[in-house]
Enzyme design. Structure first.
Site, PDB file in Angstrom:
ATOM      1  CE  LYS A  85      -3.404   2.806   0.300  1.00 60.02           C
ATOM      2  NZ  LYS A  85      -4.644   2.721   1.495  1.00 60.02           N
ATOM      3  CB  CYS A 130      -3.829   7.610   0.998  1.00 61.62           C
ATOM      4  SG  CYS A 130      -4.947   6.383   1.760  1.00 61.62           S
TER       5      CYS A 130
END
Length: 423
Positions: free
Chosen positions: A218, A272
């Site tokens: 990720k 993010c």
């Protein structure tokens, strides 16, 4: 029979009912599982239990209303026993750019008392490498009567895994179901149990790996995007210096079959891309030079935009500046780490003029923007000397660009500039 295979997941707890947790809980509830949502925000809990939502996400309101009315979803501030626990809490960074795992630790302390043998705990929060192991350690400290993967491996009482979310705000419900998921268990049996859980609702592939690889996957995805955005942002600043229209340049350069330059903007925001690369830099500061530089380029872009606004403001005795958009990306209400917030806040602090904001996705401005007026597009344009496009919301595309002719326009997203080029 193996405990992981025998597990049925009749009751699932989702800890953290924000932009990821609530849609995930709702999708699970739509599979006719009993879902207990846990959040420390009493307002969020009360709102959900009334069948309503406290965030903006297309179609989520209908699914929550159905799940609550059918008895499959309810929310509470205190964890209750369940077969699986999904942790979807924030993982911001501290002032020194080091990861802040306090929310994960708090979630571990909260669920530990209700854990029982055979339970699965999945960390969905985007996390630095090693966070899943740290979660297991925090849980074991609270429950010495149970064994955990970092202690007993395959024979542990509790299964622990990492499965990072990979969804796009505004498309969360579809992508939760359709996207491939990376599942990283601390042991193969942990992975197997987590895979069983996600196969309840995921139509994409469930790709199994180990926890550390899943964590790094990720971070890598978002660092890759951050580096490419930094290239576009740096290119936009270079083009300003040498008198080239960056939007036209990118359009023609992307005609090359192996070139795909992203669109520049006022910076990078969100929970993010603006955060995750720092987790890699923190883990390997000497090696992550390109990733660090990309972060620095993107973090500096709001200051570049502010300099352009300052230059424009000098042309007016009492400038009125209308800023279009506050969210970190188009067509959502999420303001987390938004460069637009930083830009508007600094305009006010530096007293560049009267500051107006047009943000159709919120009803109240954040407390950090005291002294700023929230208006609709027509009202803001009627008063503005300077118009700054910070977010390319769909509503702004409908704006008659002839209305901008007598104003100084700073278009950080190329939305109005590109329309003129196309014309």
């Amino acid at each position: 029979m193996d405990r992981a295979i025998d597990i049925d997941f009749r009751t699932i707890s989702v800890v953290g009912l924000g932009y990821i947790g609530l849609p995930t809980a709702t999708v699970l509830a739509s599979r006719q599982r009993e879902v207990i949502g846990v959040d420390i925000n009493q307002h969020a809990v009360d709102t959900i239990n009334q069948g309503r939502i406290h965030i903006v996400e297309p179609d989520l309101d209908m699914l929550v209303r159905a799940a609550v009315s059918q008895g499959y979803l309810r929310a509470t501030t205190e964890p209750e026993p369940a077969d699986a626990f999904l942790i979807a809490v924030p993982t911001p960074f501290l002032d020194n750019k080091q990861p802040d795992l306090s929310y994960i630790e708090a979630a571990a302390r909260a669920i530990a008392p209700v854990l029982k043998r055979g339970d699965l705990v999945v960390l969905e929060s985007t996390s630095p490498v090693g966070a899943t192991e740290q979660l297991s350690d925090w849980l074991s400290a609270q429950r010495p009567d149970l064994s955990f993967p970092h202690q007993q491996g395959e024979e542990s009482d509790i299964r622990v895994a990492h499965c990072p979310e990979r969804v796009l705000p505004g498309h969360v419900l579809r992508e939760l179901v359709e996207n491939d998921r990376i599942i990283g268990g601390m042991t193969p049996k942990c992975s197997e149990a987590a895979q069983r859980l996600y196969e309840l609702f995921v139509r994409g592939r469930c790709i199994v790996t180990d926890a550390r690889t899943a964590e790094m996957c990720k971070l890598t995805e978002n660092a890759f995007r951050d580096v490419n955005i930094a290239f576009a942002n740096e290119l936009s600043m270079i083009c300003d210096e040498i008198g080239v229209n960056v939007w036209e340049l990118i359009s023609v350069a992307n005609r090359h079959p192996r070139v795909n330059i992203l669109q520049p903007g006022p910076g990078v925001g969100g929970h993010c891309i603006a955060v995750d690369p720092w987790f890699i830099v923190d883990a390997a500061p000497e090696s992550a030079r390109l990733i660090r530089t990309a972060r620095e380029v993107n973090d500096a872009k709001p200051h570049y935009v502010l300099d352009r606004v300052k230059q424009a403001a000098r042309r007016f005795k009492e400038p009125v500046i209308a800023c279009f958009g506050l969210s970190f990306k188009a067509n959502i209400d999420d303001l987390r780490e938004s460069p637009a917030i930083e830009i508007v806040q600094t305009m006010v602090q530096q007293q560049l003029g009267t500051v107006l904001v047009v943000e159709p996705h919120i009803k109240v401005l954040p407390a950090a923007l005291q002294g700023v007026e929230l208006l609709n597009a027509e009202a803001a344009l009627s008063r503005a000397d300077i118009v700054v496009l910070l977010v390319d919301h769909q509503q702004f595309r409908k704006l008659d660009t002839d209305r901008l002719q007598s104003r100084v326009v700073i278009d950080t997203r190329g939305m109005w500039s590109a329309k003129r080029i196309a014309a």
